[in-house]
Design a protein around this motif. Sequence first.
Motif, PDB file in Angstrom:
ATOM      1  N   LYS A 191       0.806  -1.221   0.000  1.00 53.03           N
ATOM      2  CA  LYS A 191       0.000   0.000   0.000  1.00 53.03           C
ATOM      3  C   LYS A 191       0.840   1.272   0.000  1.00 53.03           C
ATOM      4  O   LYS A 191       0.383   2.320   0.418  1.00 53.03           O
ATOM      5  CB  LYS A 191      -0.954   0.001   1.204  1.00 53.03           C
ATOM      6  N   CYS A 192       2.065   1.177  -0.451  1.00 48.17           N
ATOM      7  CA  CYS A 192       2.938   2.357  -0.502  1.00 48.17           C
ATOM      8  C   CYS A 192       2.882   3.015  -1.872  1.00 48.17           C
ATOM      9  O   CYS A 192       2.702   2.352  -2.882  1.00 48.17           O
ATOM     10  CB  CYS A 192       4.389   1.978  -0.227  1.00 48.17           C
ATOM     11  N   LEU A 193       3.074   4.305  -1.843  1.00 51.70           N
ATOM     12  CA  LEU A 193       3.289   5.053  -3.071  1.00 51.70           C
ATOM     13  C   LEU A 193       4.796   5.165  -3.254  1.00 51.70           C
ATOM     14  O   LEU A 193       5.560   4.985  -2.302  1.00 51.70           O
ATOM     15  CB  LEU A 193       2.653   6.439  -2.964  1.00 51.70           C
ATOM     16  N   VAL A 194       5.231   5.470  -4.456  1.00 55.70           N
ATOM     17  CA  VAL A 194       6.661   5.584  -4.719  1.00 55.70           C
ATOM     18  C   VAL A 194       7.294   6.634  -3.819  1.00 55.70           C
ATOM     19  O   VAL A 194       8.388   6.445  -3.293  1.00 55.70           O
ATOM     20  CB  VAL A 194       6.927   5.890  -6.216  1.00 55.70           C
ATOM     21  N   ARG A 195       6.604   7.732  -3.561  1.00 52.19           N
ATOM     22  CA  ARG A 195       7.174   8.805  -2.742  1.00 52.19           C
ATOM     23  C   ARG A 195       7.444   8.378  -1.301  1.00 52.19           C
ATOM     24  O   ARG A 195       8.112   9.069  -0.563  1.00 52.19           O
ATOM     25  CB  ARG A 195       6.296  10.052  -2.789  1.00 52.19           C
ATOM     26  N   GLU A 196       6.930   7.212  -0.906  1.00 49.83           N
ATOM     27  CA  GLU A 196       7.131   6.708   0.453  1.00 49.83           C
ATOM     28  C   GLU A 196       8.197   5.604   0.523  1.00 49.83           C
ATOM     29  O   GLU A 196       8.458   5.079   1.584  1.00 49.83           O
ATOM     30  CB  GLU A 196       5.809   6.158   0.994  1.00 49.83           C
ATOM     31  N   MET A 197       8.788   5.277  -0.605  1.00 51.40           N
ATOM     32  CA  MET A 197       9.766   4.196  -0.656  1.00 51.40           C
ATOM     33  C   MET A 197      11.189   4.725  -0.516  1.00 51.40           C
ATOM     34  O   MET A 197      11.438   5.915  -0.635  1.00 51.40           O
ATOM     35  CB  MET A 197       9.612   3.431  -1.964  1.00 51.40           C
ATOM     36  N   ALA A 198      12.106   3.816  -0.301  1.00 48.04           N
ATOM     37  CA  ALA A 198      13.505   4.182  -0.070  1.00 48.04           C
ATOM     38  C   ALA A 198      14.287   4.427  -1.364  1.00 48.04           C
ATOM     39  O   ALA A 198      15.342   5.042  -1.320  1.00 48.04           O
ATOM     40  CB  ALA A 198      14.194   3.083   0.732  1.00 48.04           C
ATOM     41  N   ASP A 199      13.797   3.985  -2.495  1.00 44.01           N
ATOM     42  CA  ASP A 199      14.526   4.090  -3.757  1.00 44.01           C
ATOM     43  C   ASP A 199      14.506   5.536  -4.278  1.00 44.01           C
ATOM     44  O   ASP A 199      13.570   5.966  -4.943  1.00 44.01           O
ATOM     45  CB  ASP A 199      13.913   3.150  -4.791  1.00 44.01           C
ATOM     46  N   GLU A 200      15.547   6.291  -3.948  1.00 40.93           N
ATOM     47  CA  GLU A 200      15.612   7.716  -4.317  1.00 40.93           C
ATOM     48  C   GLU A 200      15.632   7.917  -5.824  1.00 40.93           C
ATOM     49  O   GLU A 200      15.053   8.865  -6.338  1.00 40.93           O
ATOM     50  CB  GLU A 200      16.844   8.373  -3.685  1.00 40.93           C
ATOM     51  N   ASP A 201      16.305   7.035  -6.558  1.00 38.57           N
ATOM     52  CA  ASP A 201      16.379   7.165  -8.010  1.00 38.57           C
ATOM     53  C   ASP A 201      14.987   7.055  -8.622  1.00 38.57           C
ATOM     54  O   ASP A 201      14.598   7.857  -9.471  1.00 38.57           O
ATOM     55  CB  ASP A 201      17.309   6.100  -8.590  1.00 38.57           C
ATOM     56  N   LEU A 202      14.209   6.082  -8.166  1.00 37.68           N
ATOM     57  CA  LEU A 202      12.849   5.914  -8.673  1.00 37.68           C
ATOM     58  C   LEU A 202      11.984   7.105  -8.281  1.00 37.68           C
ATOM     59  O   LEU A 202      11.218   7.618  -9.103  1.00 37.68           O
ATOM     60  CB  LEU A 202      12.241   4.611  -8.149  1.00 37.68           C
ATOM     61  N   LYS A 203      12.109   7.576  -7.053  1.00 42.92           N
ATOM     62  CA  LYS A 203      11.339   8.754  -6.620  1.00 42.92           C
ATOM     63  C   LYS A 203      11.648   9.947  -7.508  1.00 42.92           C
ATOM     64  O   LYS A 203      10.741  10.678  -7.910  1.00 42.92           O
ATOM     65  CB  LYS A 203      11.665   9.111  -5.168  1.00 42.92           C
ATOM     66  N   ASN A 204      12.915  10.142  -7.818  1.00 44.47           N
ATOM     67  CA  ASN A 204      13.314  11.270  -8.673  1.00 44.47           C
ATOM     68  C   ASN A 204      12.763  11.127 -10.086  1.00 44.47           C
ATOM     69  O   ASN A 204      12.349  12.115 -10.694  1.00 44.47           O
ATOM     70  CB  ASN A 204      14.838  11.404  -8.706  1.00 44.47           C
ATOM     71  N   LYS A 205      12.744   9.913 -10.613  1.00 44.65           N
ATOM     72  CA  LYS A 205      12.206   9.689 -11.954  1.00 44.65           C
ATOM     73  C   LYS A 205      10.706   9.979 -12.000  1.00 44.65           C
ATOM     74  O   LYS A 205      10.213  10.597 -12.942  1.00 44.65           O
ATOM     75  CB  LYS A 205      12.489   8.261 -12.408  1.00 44.65           C
ATOM     76  N   ILE A 206       9.979   9.544 -10.981  1.00 44.14           N
ATOM     77  CA  ILE A 206       8.533   9.808 -10.930  1.00 44.14           C
ATOM     78  C   ILE A 206       8.280  11.308 -10.767  1.00 44.14           C
ATOM     79  O   ILE A 206       7.394  11.870 -11.419  1.00 44.14           O
ATOM     80  CB  ILE A 206       7.856   9.003  -9.802  1.00 44.14           C
ATOM     81  N   ALA A 207       9.046  11.959  -9.910  1.00 44.06           N
ATOM     82  CA  ALA A 207       8.901  13.412  -9.726  1.00 44.06           C
ATOM     83  C   ALA A 207       9.151  14.141 -11.036  1.00 44.06           C
ATOM     84  O   ALA A 207       8.432  15.087 -11.377  1.00 44.06           O
ATOM     85  CB  ALA A 207       9.850  13.903  -8.643  1.00 44.06           C
ATOM     86  N   GLN A 208      10.156  13.704 -11.805  1.00 45.98           N
ATOM     87  CA  GLN A 208      10.447  14.331 -13.094  1.00 45.98           C
ATOM     88  C   GLN A 208       9.317  14.074 -14.089  1.00 45.98           C
ATOM     89  O   GLN A 208       8.931  14.963 -14.841  1.00 45.98           O
ATOM     90  CB  GLN A 208      11.775  13.811 -13.660  1.00 45.98           C
TER      91      GLN A 208
END
Length: 91
Positions: free
Chosen positions: A14-31
């Motif tokens: 039930k996590c969103l990407v913004r709540e996960m530890a993978d900073e690279d993935l978070k940055n890609k989604i933010a972009q």
Amino acid sequence: MAEEKPMPDLRCRKCLVREMADEDLKNKIAQLIEDVPEEGRTDPAEYEKRLAACRACEKLLAGTCRICGCFVEGRAAVEMLHCPMPGNPRW
């Protein structure tokens, strides 16, 4: 002979990407979200409402929709897109 126990599924259901530890993935989604033109981007309040609906959905798995395969944060950011749940879209 001992019976082998199945490995537990450690993915965040039930996590969103913004709540996960993978900073690279978070940055890609933010972009990805930032690249959505302003005039086509979902209003911030509506965006959070969409994400809340996704978090409550049984098809969410590690930030991904198991129906269409998208990252829900990216899909929810585009105003013209909708929830892909067949017959009962959440938003």
